[in-house]
Design a protein around this motif. Structure first.
Motif, short mmCIF file in Angstrom:
data_model
loop_
_atom_site.label_atom_id
_atom_site.label_comp_id
_atom_site.label_asym_id
_atom_site.label_seq_id
_atom_site.Cartn_x
_atom_site.Cartn_y
_atom_site.Cartn_z
N THR A 1 0.97 -1.21 -0.12
CA THR A 1 -0.10 -0.15 -0.07
C THR A 1 1.00 1.26 -0.20
O THR A 1 0.38 2.11 -0.75
CB THR A 1 -0.80 -0.03 1.01
N CYS A 2 1.82 1.35 1.10
CA CYS A 2 2.77 2.28 1.13
C CYS A 2 3.54 2.75 -0.74
O CYS A 2 3.78 3.75 -0.91
CB CYS A 2 4.04 1.76 1.76
N LEU A 3 3.45 1.21 -1.01
CA LEU A 3 4.57 1.55 -2.39
C LEU A 3 4.11 2.02 -3.78
O LEU A 3 3.94 2.83 -4.29
CB LEU A 3 5.30 0.35 -3.42
N GLU A 4 2.57 1.58 -3.76
CA GLU A 4 1.67 1.72 -4.14
C GLU A 4 1.24 3.52 -4.15
O GLU A 4 0.86 4.48 -5.07
CB GLU A 4 0.09 1.25 -4.43
N TYR A 5 1.18 3.97 -2.95
CA TYR A 5 0.77 5.50 -2.49
C TYR A 5 1.51 6.17 -3.24
O TYR A 5 1.33 7.49 -3.88
CB TYR A 5 1.04 5.64 -0.72
N ILE A 6 3.21 5.77 -2.95
CA ILE A 6 3.98 6.65 -3.96
C ILE A 6 3.59 6.87 -5.16
O ILE A 6 4.19 7.79 -6.27
CB ILE A 6 5.42 6.26 -3.24
N ARG A 7 3.64 5.23 -5.99
CA ARG A 7 3.45 5.44 -7.32
C ARG A 7 1.96 5.97 -7.94
O ARG A 7 2.29 6.56 -8.87
CB ARG A 7 3.68 4.04 -7.85
N TYR B 1 1.45 9.25 -5.87
CA TYR B 1 1.59 10.64 -5.98
C TYR B 1 2.41 10.62 -7.21
O TYR B 1 2.50 12.12 -7.69
CB TYR B 1 2.52 10.59 -4.92
N LEU B 2 3.44 9.80 -7.76
CA LEU B 2 4.48 10.40 -8.87
C LEU B 2 4.06 10.59 -10.37
O LEU B 2 4.47 11.51 -10.46
CB LEU B 2 5.89 8.95 -9.20
N THR B 3 3.03 9.45 -10.34
CA THR B 3 1.95 9.39 -11.95
C THR B 3 1.37 10.81 -11.85
O THR B 3 1.30 11.48 -13.09
CB THR B 3 1.16 8.50 -12.03
N MET B 4 0.37 11.08 -10.69
CA MET B 4 -0.17 12.19 -10.80
C MET B 4 0.74 14.32 -10.92
O MET B 4 0.01 14.66 -11.47
CB MET B 4 -1.21 13.06 -9.46
N ARG B 5 1.41 14.16 -10.07
CA ARG B 5 3.01 14.89 -10.07
C ARG B 5 3.38 14.82 -11.77
O ARG B 5 3.12 16.05 -12.63
CB ARG B 5 4.11 14.37 -9.19
N ILE B 6 3.63 14.03 -12.65
CA ILE B 6 3.62 14.11 -13.92
C ILE B 6 2.81 14.76 -14.27
O ILE B 6 2.67 15.31 -15.18
CB ILE B 6 3.83 12.95 -14.50
N VAL B 7 0.87 14.45 -14.61
CA VAL B 7 -0.05 14.83 -15.27
C VAL B 7 -0.41 16.60 -14.66
O VAL B 7 -0.52 17.14 -15.42
CB VAL B 7 -0.77 13.96 -15.00
N ILE B 8 0.13 16.96 -13.17
CA ILE B 8 0.20 18.29 -12.99
C ILE B 8 0.82 19.12 -14.11
O ILE B 8 1.08 20.44 -14.30
CB ILE B 8 0.01 17.97 -11.77
N VAL B 9 2.34 18.13 -13.93
CA VAL B 9 3.31 19.23 -14.74
C VAL B 9 2.93 19.14 -15.66
O VAL B 9 3.16 20.33 -16.33
CB VAL B 9 4.75 18.79 -14.10
#
Length: 421
Positions: free
Chosen positions: A230-236, A238-246
């Motif tokens: 769950t922790c590793l999926e949370y990080i993945r 977040y990284l995916t959403m960050r790329i989309v926001i940028v």
């Protein structure tokens, strides 16, 4: 009540022990969806090779999309910030990181960290020729334990932000005249660690603070107490959403520079009227202001103030960096069983006394800003945001300030500011 909460969280986030048994299958799915990524699973040494279980030690995950973007950026700068890590863990991490980024043992790379002792030794061991910067905010936090106030803070950051050695020497001389002990304390820290004047310029960045890591860690606070997958999926996620926001920010950007660089360029153009420019030849110019004089070479893009040597902010490069995506994976019920015969078990864990703390320890300056913000009445949206983040409201509008310095979080009896004559 506590038992019901535990059961609810287990249904929502998963079982801590059970997720370790599925960790190898999860890794296989990640590598299947994100080829060329690097995932290293480290287990505790086992004296009995016939045991069917292996105890989890640590895991390293580096997505290929992020590595490709980092290499396209062209800035050899990386921030490091993990609490409670030993030198052995940092060496293990840096060795794998060096392989992912194609860094040889003698690489002239640049790291920035918060001066963790184990990390300093690990960087010197794995990359002896690397440039290792220290976050100025953490240096100032140590400095202000003895020399507090805006005067000393301004003197320190004036020396840290100086872009040339002569300017740095002038700033240090001013510190020496103001307080000799502070000058001697700062002199013990190599200037190449914290002042722009001594940065090599290879990283094309004038960064003084480790804000990239600080902001990243802040976003991951909600994942720290989750089960491993769950922790590793949370990080993945977040990284995916960050790329989309940028990418959305890039779609609205105009001009050859990034939005932040465009803002800085507009400020420079405002100050242009105060400069006197004299042409020497086709590529060399003399630029003079009221306080200084610099020599600019437009062909080499260099200036004696060294500001060009430390920065680069092109929009086209920024877009290339975020041109790769992290691919998602299907749900647990669709994972193929791992072919590895051993089963991963949870690591050793010692439960600390008292309620575990989730929020990081705030510096005194942050506490003052938080206390000042609480003095005004919060609207309903802000109250909901506090509760959704797991916070609480305490005596809003009744925060008292110190009668001596006007600060918050202490009183006259515990105030460290010197009393006025």
């Amino acid at each position: 009540m506590r038992r019901a909460k535990t059961i609810a969280l287990q249904r929502k986030d998963g079982d801590h022990t059970k997720q370790y048994t599925h960790l190898r299958s999860y890794i296989d799915e990640l590598l299947k969806a994100n080829s060329c990524s690097t995932i290293k699973l480290d287990i505790e040494p086992c004296a009995n090779p016939n045991l069917k279980t292996r105890q989890f030690r640590r895991i390293y995950v580096c997505y290929a999309a992020l590595v490709k973007g980092f290499k396209l950026l062209g800035r050899e700068l990386l921030g490091l910030d993990v609490e409670a890590e030993c030198t052995d863990s940092w060496k293990w991490f840096l060795d794998i990181l060096g392989d992912d980024l194609d860094l040889p043992h003698d690489a002239n790379f640049t790291f920035i960290s918060d001066r963790q002792k184990g990390l300093i030794q690990a960087v010197e061991s794995v990359f002896p020729r690397a440039e290792h910067r220290f976050c100025c905010r953490h240096i100032h936090e140590n400095l202000r334990q003895t020399w507090r106030g805006d005067l000393y803070k301004g003197l320190f950051y004036r020396a840290a932000s100086a872009t040339s050695v002569p300017y740095f020497n002038m700033a240090m001389e001013e510190i020496k005249k103001t307080n000799l002990d502070m000058f001697l304390w700062l002199s013990e820290i190599p200037a190449a660690r914290w002042s722009r004047s001594h940065f090599s310029g290879r990283a094309k960045s004038d960064m003084l603070l480790n804000n990239l890591c600080e902001s990243f860690n802040k976003q991951l606070v909600g994942a720290r107490d989750k089960p491993i997958i769950t922790c590793l999926e949370y990080i993945r996620e977040y990284l995916t959403m960050r790329i989309v926001i940028v990418k959305k920010m890039q779609a609205t950007a105009r001009g050859p520079l990034t939005p932040q660089a465009t803002k800085a360029w507009d400020e420079i153009q405002t100050e242009e009227s105060k400069l006197t420019v004299m042409m020497v030849d086709e590529v060399t110019y003399q630029v003079k202001s009221l306080r200084s004089q610099c020599v600019v070479n437009v062909e080499d893009r260099t200036c004696t103030c060294r500001r060009w040597d430390l920065t680069a902010y092109w929009l086209d490069t920024w877009k290339k960096v975020y041109n790769h995506q992290i691919r998602p994976i299907p749900g647990t019920d669709m994972w193929a069983p791992s072919k590895c015969p051993t089963i991963i078990t949870p690591p050793k864990h010692h439960t600390q006394i008292g309620r575990p703390k989730k929020s990081r320890k705030k510096a005194l300056g942050e506490k003052k800003k938080l206390a000042a913000s609480k003095k005004r009445k919060m609207n309903i949206e802000e109250v909901q945001e506090v509760f959704s983040a797991g916070g609480r409201l305490t005596r809003l509008g009744h925060e008292k300030s110190c009668g001596r310095c006007g600060g918050y979080g202490h009183n006259i009896r515990t105030c460290r500011e010197p009393s006025q004559p």
